[in-house]
Design an enzyme around this catalytic site. Structure first.
Site, PDB file in Angstrom:
ATOM      1  N   SER A 188       0.834  -1.199   0.000  1.00 47.17           N
ATOM      2  CA  SER A 188       0.000   0.000   0.000  1.00 47.17           C
ATOM      3  C   SER A 188       0.863   1.240   0.000  1.00 47.17           C
ATOM      4  CB  SER A 188      -0.910   0.014   1.239  1.00 47.17           C
ATOM      5  OG  SER A 188      -1.780  -1.093   1.252  1.00 47.17           O
TER       6      SER A 188
ATOM      7  N   SER B 224      -2.997  -3.505  -3.112  1.00 52.64           N
ATOM      8  CA  SER B 224      -2.357  -2.243  -2.755  1.00 52.64           C
ATOM      9  C   SER B 224      -3.431  -1.223  -2.395  1.00 52.64           C
ATOM     10  CB  SER B 224      -1.510  -1.718  -3.920  1.00 52.64           C
ATOM     11  OG  SER B 224      -0.839  -0.537  -3.557  1.00 52.64           O
TER      12      SER B 224
ATOM     13  N   ASP C   6      -4.279   2.283  -1.758  1.00 54.47           N
ATOM     14  CA  ASP C   6      -3.637   3.558  -2.076  1.00 54.47           C
ATOM     15  C   ASP C   6      -4.607   4.705  -1.846  1.00 54.47           C
ATOM     16  OD1 ASP C   6      -1.382   2.068  -2.964  1.00 54.47           O
ATOM     17  OD2 ASP C   6      -2.430   1.694  -4.850  1.00 54.47           O
TER      18      ASP C   6
END
Length: 391
Positions: free
Chosen positions: A265, A303, A305
Protein backbone atom coordinates in the site's frame (compact mmCIF):
# COMPACT_ATOMS: atom_id res chain seq x y z
CA UNK A 1 44.42 31.60 17.20
CA UNK A 2 44.31 35.22 18.27
CA UNK A 3 41.37 34.49 20.56
CA UNK A 4 42.64 31.32 22.21
CA UNK A 5 45.67 32.74 23.97
CA UNK A 6 45.77 30.56 27.05
CA UNK A 7 44.28 27.47 28.60
CA UNK A 8 41.36 29.35 30.12
CA UNK A 9 40.28 30.77 26.78
CA UNK A 10 40.82 27.40 25.11
CA UNK A 11 38.52 25.78 27.65
CA UNK A 12 35.91 28.45 27.07
CA UNK A 13 36.12 27.92 23.30
CA UNK A 14 35.62 24.17 23.66
CA UNK A 15 32.69 24.61 26.05
CA UNK A 16 31.09 27.07 23.63
CA UNK A 17 31.24 24.50 20.85
CA UNK A 18 29.65 21.82 23.03
CA UNK A 19 26.93 24.26 24.05
CA UNK A 20 25.94 24.57 20.40
CA UNK A 21 25.75 20.82 19.75
CA UNK A 22 22.13 20.38 20.95
CA UNK A 23 21.08 22.93 18.34
CA UNK A 24 22.56 20.87 15.51
CA UNK A 25 19.96 18.48 14.17
CA UNK A 26 22.32 15.73 13.07
CA UNK A 27 19.52 13.31 12.26
CA UNK A 28 17.91 15.65 9.76
CA UNK A 29 21.28 16.63 8.26
CA UNK A 30 22.06 12.97 7.71
CA UNK A 31 18.68 12.39 6.11
CA UNK A 32 19.18 15.36 3.80
CA UNK A 33 22.52 14.00 2.61
CA UNK A 34 20.75 10.87 1.38
CA UNK A 35 18.07 12.64 -0.62
CA UNK A 36 17.69 12.34 -4.37
CA UNK A 37 18.58 15.96 -5.15
CA UNK A 38 21.85 15.66 -3.28
CA UNK A 39 22.88 13.19 -5.99
CA UNK A 40 21.73 15.37 -8.89
CA UNK A 41 18.30 13.79 -9.45
CA UNK A 42 16.03 16.69 -10.36
CA UNK A 43 12.43 15.67 -10.92
CA UNK A 44 10.01 18.00 -12.66
CA UNK A 45 10.09 21.68 -13.61
CA UNK A 46 8.94 23.51 -10.47
CA UNK A 47 11.24 24.69 -7.71
CA UNK A 48 11.17 23.10 -4.27
CA UNK A 49 10.48 24.81 -0.99
CA UNK A 50 13.21 25.60 1.53
CA UNK A 51 13.30 22.09 3.03
CA UNK A 52 11.77 20.26 0.06
CA UNK A 53 9.30 18.81 2.55
CA UNK A 54 5.62 18.90 3.47
CA UNK A 55 6.59 21.28 6.28
CA UNK A 56 7.34 23.96 3.69
CA UNK A 57 3.59 24.59 3.78
CA UNK A 58 3.24 27.25 6.51
CA UNK A 59 2.11 25.82 9.85
CA UNK A 60 2.41 22.15 8.90
CA UNK A 61 4.30 19.93 11.36
CA UNK A 62 5.43 16.30 11.27
CA UNK A 63 6.26 13.99 14.16
CA UNK A 64 7.56 10.42 14.22
CA UNK A 65 7.70 7.65 16.79
CA UNK A 66 9.97 4.80 15.74
CA UNK A 67 9.82 1.41 17.47
CA UNK A 68 12.60 -1.14 16.98
CA UNK A 69 13.14 -4.14 19.25
CA UNK A 70 15.62 -6.75 18.03
CA UNK A 71 14.90 -8.06 14.54
CA UNK A 72 11.20 -8.71 15.11
CA UNK A 73 9.73 -5.30 15.90
CA UNK A 74 10.14 -2.71 13.14
CA UNK A 75 7.22 -0.32 13.14
CA UNK A 76 6.12 3.15 14.18
CA UNK A 77 3.83 6.14 13.87
CA UNK A 78 3.92 9.35 11.83
CA UNK A 79 1.66 12.32 12.61
CA UNK A 80 0.99 15.27 10.31
CA UNK A 81 -0.57 18.41 11.80
CA UNK A 82 -2.14 20.97 9.41
CA UNK A 83 -1.65 23.94 11.73
CA UNK A 84 -0.52 24.99 15.21
CA UNK A 85 -3.96 25.49 16.68
CA UNK A 86 -6.79 23.29 17.88
CA UNK A 87 -7.68 21.45 14.67
CA UNK A 88 -11.07 20.37 16.04
CA UNK A 89 -12.04 23.98 16.75
CA UNK A 90 -10.48 25.24 13.51
CA UNK A 91 -11.16 22.53 10.97
CA UNK A 92 -9.51 22.61 7.55
CA UNK A 93 -10.90 21.75 4.11
CA UNK A 94 -9.97 18.23 3.01
CA UNK A 95 -10.63 15.74 0.25
CA UNK A 96 -9.68 12.07 -0.02
CA UNK A 97 -8.97 10.29 -3.28
CA UNK A 98 -9.15 6.50 -3.12
CA UNK A 99 -7.08 4.93 -5.90
CA UNK A 100 -7.60 1.39 -4.57
CA UNK A 101 -9.65 0.71 -1.44
CA UNK A 102 -7.81 -2.40 -0.21
CA UNK A 103 -6.84 -0.73 3.06
CA UNK A 104 -7.96 0.72 6.34
CA UNK A 105 -8.47 4.48 6.42
CA UNK A 106 -10.65 5.66 9.29
CA UNK A 107 -12.67 8.83 9.07
CA UNK A 108 -13.06 8.69 5.29
CA UNK A 109 -16.85 8.92 5.06
CA UNK A 110 -17.16 12.03 7.23
CA UNK A 111 -14.43 13.80 5.26
CA UNK A 112 -16.23 12.79 2.07
CA UNK A 113 -19.56 14.03 3.43
CA UNK A 114 -18.52 17.31 5.08
CA UNK A 115 -15.31 18.14 3.23
CA UNK A 116 -13.17 18.92 6.25
CA UNK A 117 -10.54 17.48 8.59
CA UNK A 118 -10.78 17.92 12.38
CA UNK A 119 -7.77 15.97 13.69
CA UNK A 120 -4.12 15.40 12.85
CA UNK A 121 -3.53 12.78 10.15
CA UNK A 122 -1.83 9.72 11.66
CA UNK A 123 -0.11 6.88 9.78
CA UNK A 124 0.90 3.53 11.29
CA UNK A 125 0.71 -0.22 10.57
CA UNK A 126 -2.46 -2.11 9.66
CA UNK A 127 -3.20 -3.73 13.01
CA UNK A 128 -2.44 -0.59 15.00
CA UNK A 129 -5.11 1.58 13.38
CA UNK A 130 -7.58 1.12 16.24
CA UNK A 131 -4.90 2.05 18.78
CA UNK A 132 -4.06 5.16 16.80
CA UNK A 133 -7.73 6.15 16.60
CA UNK A 134 -8.02 5.86 20.40
CA UNK A 135 -4.94 8.05 20.79
CA UNK A 136 -6.18 10.71 18.37
CA UNK A 137 -9.50 10.82 20.24
CA UNK A 138 -7.62 11.18 23.53
CA UNK A 139 -5.47 13.94 22.07
CA UNK A 140 -8.51 15.82 20.81
CA UNK A 141 -10.59 15.50 23.97
CA UNK A 142 -7.68 16.67 26.12
CA UNK A 143 -7.18 19.96 24.28
CA UNK A 144 -8.37 23.14 25.99
CA UNK A 145 -11.67 24.24 24.49
CA UNK A 146 -12.81 20.70 23.71
CA UNK A 147 -14.24 19.91 27.15
CA UNK A 148 -17.76 19.38 25.78
CA UNK A 149 -16.82 17.52 22.60
CA UNK A 150 -18.62 14.15 22.26
CA UNK A 151 -17.73 13.12 18.70
CA UNK A 152 -14.32 12.99 17.01
CA UNK A 153 -13.60 11.92 13.44
CA UNK A 154 -10.03 10.57 13.67
CA UNK A 155 -8.28 10.18 10.31
CA UNK A 156 -5.80 7.30 10.54
CA UNK A 157 -4.19 5.47 7.62
CA UNK A 158 -1.92 2.44 7.37
CA UNK A 159 0.26 0.11 5.38
CA UNK A 160 1.03 -3.49 6.28
CA UNK A 161 4.58 -3.96 7.57
CA UNK A 162 4.20 -7.68 8.39
CA UNK A 163 7.08 -8.69 6.12
CA UNK A 164 9.64 -7.34 8.57
CA UNK A 165 7.57 -6.57 11.67
CA UNK A 166 5.77 -8.73 14.21
CA UNK A 167 2.52 -7.03 13.32
CA UNK A 168 0.36 -9.52 15.25
CA UNK A 169 2.16 -8.47 18.41
CA UNK A 170 0.48 -5.04 18.11
CA UNK A 171 3.37 -3.30 19.82
CA UNK A 172 2.19 0.27 19.13
CA UNK A 173 0.52 1.89 22.14
CA UNK A 174 -1.58 5.02 22.53
CA UNK A 175 1.43 6.58 24.26
CA UNK A 176 3.53 6.04 21.13
CA UNK A 177 0.93 7.78 18.98
CA UNK A 178 0.60 10.67 21.41
CA UNK A 179 4.39 11.05 21.42
CA UNK A 180 4.41 11.32 17.60
CA UNK A 181 1.77 14.06 17.82
CA UNK A 182 3.56 15.90 20.66
CA UNK A 183 6.92 15.76 18.89
CA UNK A 184 5.59 17.20 15.62
CA UNK A 185 7.71 20.09 14.38
CA UNK A 186 8.39 22.14 11.29
CA UNK A 187 11.61 22.24 9.31
CA UNK A 188 13.45 19.23 7.83
CA UNK A 189 11.62 15.90 8.08
CA UNK A 190 13.40 12.63 8.87
CA UNK A 191 12.87 10.07 6.07
CA UNK A 192 13.43 6.39 5.38
CA UNK A 193 13.28 3.91 8.28
CA UNK A 194 11.42 6.19 10.66
CA UNK A 195 7.93 6.44 12.08
CA UNK A 196 5.28 4.69 10.03
CA UNK A 197 7.92 3.82 7.43
CA UNK A 198 10.11 1.79 9.79
CA UNK A 199 8.88 -1.58 8.52
CA UNK A 200 7.80 -0.90 4.94
CA UNK A 201 9.04 -2.36 1.65
CA UNK A 202 8.83 -0.63 -1.74
CA UNK A 203 9.63 -2.16 -5.16
CA UNK A 204 11.35 -5.01 -3.30
CA UNK A 205 13.72 -2.59 -1.55
CA UNK A 206 13.46 -0.98 1.86
CA UNK A 207 10.82 1.71 1.66
CA UNK A 208 9.77 4.22 4.27
CA UNK A 209 8.79 7.83 4.78
CA UNK A 210 9.55 10.34 2.05
CA UNK A 211 8.64 13.96 1.52
CA UNK A 212 9.01 16.77 -1.02
CA UNK A 213 7.47 20.10 -1.96
CA UNK A 214 6.90 22.44 -4.87
CA UNK A 215 6.33 26.20 -4.95
CA UNK A 216 4.32 27.96 -7.63
CA UNK A 217 5.63 31.17 -9.23
CA UNK A 218 4.46 34.38 -7.56
CA UNK A 219 2.43 35.23 -10.66
CA UNK A 220 0.42 32.05 -10.09
CA UNK A 221 -0.20 32.67 -6.41
CA UNK A 222 3.14 31.56 -4.97
CA UNK A 223 1.40 28.66 -3.24
CA UNK A 224 3.25 25.68 -1.80
CA UNK A 225 2.27 22.04 -2.24
CA UNK A 226 3.90 19.60 0.17
CA UNK A 227 3.67 15.81 0.13
CA UNK A 228 4.55 13.05 2.59
CA UNK A 229 4.40 9.37 1.62
CA UNK A 230 4.52 6.04 3.44
CA UNK A 231 5.76 3.68 0.71
CA UNK A 232 4.96 -0.02 0.87
CA UNK A 233 4.01 -1.09 -2.64
CA UNK A 234 5.37 -2.86 -5.71
CA UNK A 235 5.81 -2.62 -9.44
CA UNK A 236 8.74 -1.81 -11.72
CA UNK A 237 10.81 1.00 -10.21
CA UNK A 238 11.35 4.09 -12.34
CA UNK A 239 13.51 6.97 -11.13
CA UNK A 240 13.11 10.22 -13.05
CA UNK A 241 11.72 8.27 -16.00
CA UNK A 242 14.48 5.63 -16.02
CA UNK A 243 13.56 1.90 -15.62
CA UNK A 244 15.93 1.36 -12.72
CA UNK A 245 14.16 -1.78 -11.53
CA UNK A 246 14.63 -3.51 -14.87
CA UNK A 247 18.24 -2.41 -15.13
CA UNK A 248 18.93 -3.79 -11.65
CA UNK A 249 17.14 -7.03 -12.53
CA UNK A 250 14.72 -6.62 -9.60
CA UNK A 251 11.17 -5.92 -10.61
CA UNK A 252 7.64 -7.29 -10.55
CA UNK A 253 6.72 -10.29 -12.73
CA UNK A 254 10.36 -11.01 -13.59
CA UNK A 255 10.59 -14.68 -12.60
CA UNK A 256 7.17 -16.25 -12.96
CA UNK A 257 4.17 -14.40 -14.32
CA UNK A 258 1.74 -17.02 -12.99
CA UNK A 259 3.00 -17.10 -9.40
CA UNK A 260 4.08 -13.51 -8.81
CA UNK A 261 2.24 -11.49 -6.18
CA UNK A 262 3.35 -8.20 -4.75
CA UNK A 263 0.77 -6.56 -2.58
CA UNK A 264 1.29 -3.50 -0.45
CA UNK A 265 0.00 0.00 0.00
CA UNK A 266 0.90 3.65 -0.17
CA UNK A 267 -0.43 6.46 1.99
CA UNK A 268 0.01 9.94 0.53
CA UNK A 269 -0.68 13.13 2.46
CA UNK A 270 -0.84 16.39 0.49
CA UNK A 271 -0.89 19.78 2.20
CA UNK A 272 -1.16 23.16 0.48
CA UNK A 273 -1.71 26.76 1.48
CA UNK A 274 -3.67 27.33 -1.73
CA UNK A 275 -7.30 28.16 -0.90
CA UNK A 276 -9.09 25.03 -2.12
CA UNK A 277 -12.28 23.35 -0.94
CA UNK A 278 -13.02 19.64 -0.80
CA UNK A 279 -13.91 19.15 -4.47
CA UNK A 280 -10.66 20.51 -5.88
CA UNK A 281 -8.65 18.95 -3.04
CA UNK A 282 -9.92 15.56 -4.12
CA UNK A 283 -8.90 16.40 -7.67
CA UNK A 284 -5.48 17.46 -6.38
CA UNK A 285 -5.18 14.09 -4.64
CA UNK A 286 -5.84 12.24 -7.89
CA UNK A 287 -2.88 14.05 -9.48
CA UNK A 288 -0.68 13.08 -6.55
CA UNK A 289 -1.55 9.48 -7.39
CA UNK A 290 -0.33 10.17 -10.93
CA UNK A 291 3.04 11.04 -9.38
CA UNK A 292 3.09 7.71 -7.57
CA UNK A 293 2.34 5.89 -10.82
CA UNK A 294 5.29 7.63 -12.50
CA UNK A 295 7.57 5.74 -10.11
CA UNK A 296 6.47 2.46 -11.68
CA UNK A 297 3.65 1.41 -9.37
CA UNK A 298 1.56 -1.41 -10.78
CA UNK A 299 -1.54 -0.66 -8.69
CA UNK A 300 -1.82 -4.27 -7.58
CA UNK A 301 -5.01 -5.83 -6.25
CA UNK A 302 -3.80 -5.73 -2.66
CA UNK A 303 -2.36 -2.24 -2.75
CA UNK A 304 -4.44 0.14 -0.67
CA UNK A 305 -3.64 3.56 -2.08
CA UNK A 306 -5.14 6.62 -0.44
CA UNK A 307 -4.42 10.32 -0.87
CA UNK A 308 -5.50 12.78 1.81
CA UNK A 309 -5.36 16.35 0.50
CA UNK A 310 -5.74 19.33 2.83
CA UNK A 311 -5.80 23.11 2.45
CA UNK A 312 -4.24 25.01 5.33
CA UNK A 313 -5.35 28.43 4.04
CA UNK A 314 -6.40 30.47 7.08
CA UNK A 315 -9.29 32.12 5.26
CA UNK A 316 -10.89 28.72 4.68
CA UNK A 317 -10.70 27.37 8.22
CA UNK A 318 -14.04 26.14 9.47
CA UNK A 319 -14.94 27.07 13.06
CA UNK A 320 -16.55 24.39 15.22
CA UNK A 321 -19.24 26.89 16.09
CA UNK A 322 -20.18 30.19 14.50
CA UNK A 323 -22.76 32.94 14.89
CA UNK A 324 -23.10 33.21 11.12
CA UNK A 325 -25.51 31.21 9.01
CA UNK A 326 -23.13 31.30 6.03
CA UNK A 327 -19.65 30.23 5.01
CA UNK A 328 -17.81 32.87 3.03
CA UNK A 329 -14.53 32.38 1.22
CA UNK A 330 -12.52 32.85 -1.94
CA UNK A 331 -10.95 29.83 -3.63
CA UNK A 332 -8.79 29.06 -6.66
CA UNK A 333 -10.83 28.68 -9.85
CA UNK A 334 -10.92 25.39 -11.75
CA UNK A 335 -9.08 27.00 -14.67
CA UNK A 336 -6.17 27.87 -12.35
CA UNK A 337 -5.65 24.35 -10.98
CA UNK A 338 -3.26 23.01 -13.62
CA UNK A 339 -0.02 24.16 -12.01
CA UNK A 340 -1.17 22.90 -8.62
CA UNK A 341 -1.83 19.54 -10.26
CA UNK A 342 1.68 19.58 -11.70
CA UNK A 343 3.11 20.44 -8.29
CA UNK A 344 1.27 17.56 -6.59
CA UNK A 345 2.46 15.03 -9.16
CA UNK A 346 6.09 16.20 -9.05
CA UNK A 347 6.26 16.36 -5.26
CA UNK A 348 4.74 12.90 -4.87
CA UNK A 349 7.11 11.35 -7.38
CA UNK A 350 10.11 12.89 -5.64
CA UNK A 351 8.82 11.99 -2.17
CA UNK A 352 8.66 8.31 -3.19
CA UNK A 353 12.21 8.44 -4.57
CA UNK A 354 13.39 10.18 -1.38
CA UNK A 355 11.85 7.41 0.72
CA UNK A 356 13.98 4.87 -1.15
CA UNK A 357 17.22 6.87 -1.11
CA UNK A 358 16.91 7.60 2.62
CA UNK A 359 16.00 4.04 3.63
CA UNK A 360 18.60 1.68 5.04
CA UNK A 361 18.87 -2.11 4.88
CA UNK A 362 16.79 -3.67 7.64
CA UNK A 363 17.18 -7.01 9.39
CA UNK A 364 13.77 -8.53 9.79
CA UNK A 365 11.86 -11.27 11.52
CA UNK A 366 12.32 -14.89 10.43
CA UNK A 367 15.87 -14.15 9.33
CA UNK A 368 14.77 -11.98 6.43
CA UNK A 369 16.82 -8.98 5.33
CA UNK A 370 15.34 -6.23 3.19
CA UNK A 371 18.09 -4.52 1.23
CA UNK A 372 18.16 -0.78 0.67
CA UNK A 373 18.16 0.56 -2.86
CA UNK A 374 21.75 0.28 -4.18
CA UNK A 375 22.42 3.98 -4.59
CA UNK A 376 25.68 3.85 -6.55
CA UNK A 377 24.27 1.35 -9.05
CA UNK A 378 21.16 3.49 -9.42
CA UNK A 379 23.25 6.58 -10.09
CA UNK A 380 25.28 4.67 -12.69
CA UNK A 381 22.04 3.73 -14.47
CA UNK A 382 20.78 7.30 -14.39
CA UNK A 383 24.06 8.50 -15.92
CA UNK A 384 23.65 5.93 -18.67
CA UNK A 385 20.29 7.50 -19.54
CA UNK A 386 21.61 11.06 -19.12
CA UNK A 387 19.11 11.71 -16.33
CA UNK A 388 21.55 12.89 -13.69
CA UNK A 389 22.75 16.43 -13.09
CA UNK A 390 26.31 16.06 -11.86
CA UNK A 391 27.04 17.94 -8.64
Amino acid sequence: PGYVKNRKNLLRAVLSIFALLPLMNCQNTDAQMKRARDYGIEIGILRTGRHNAITDVPGVKVGHFTLREGDSVNTGVTAILPHDGNVFQEKVPAGIFVANGFGKLTGYTQVEELGNLETPVVLTNTLSVSTAVAAVVEHTLSQPGNERVTSVNAVVGETNDARINDIRGRHITTGHVLEAIRSAAGGPVAEGNVGAGTGTVCFGFKGGIGTASRVLPAARGGYTVGVLVQTNYGGILHVNGVPVGQELGRYAFRSNLDEYREDGSCMIVVMTDAPLTARNLKRLGSRAFAGMMRTGASGSNGSGDYIIAVSTAEELRIPYSSGSMYEEWREVRNDEMDLLFQAAAEATEEAVVNSLFAAETARARNGMTIQALPVEETLRILRKYNRLTEK
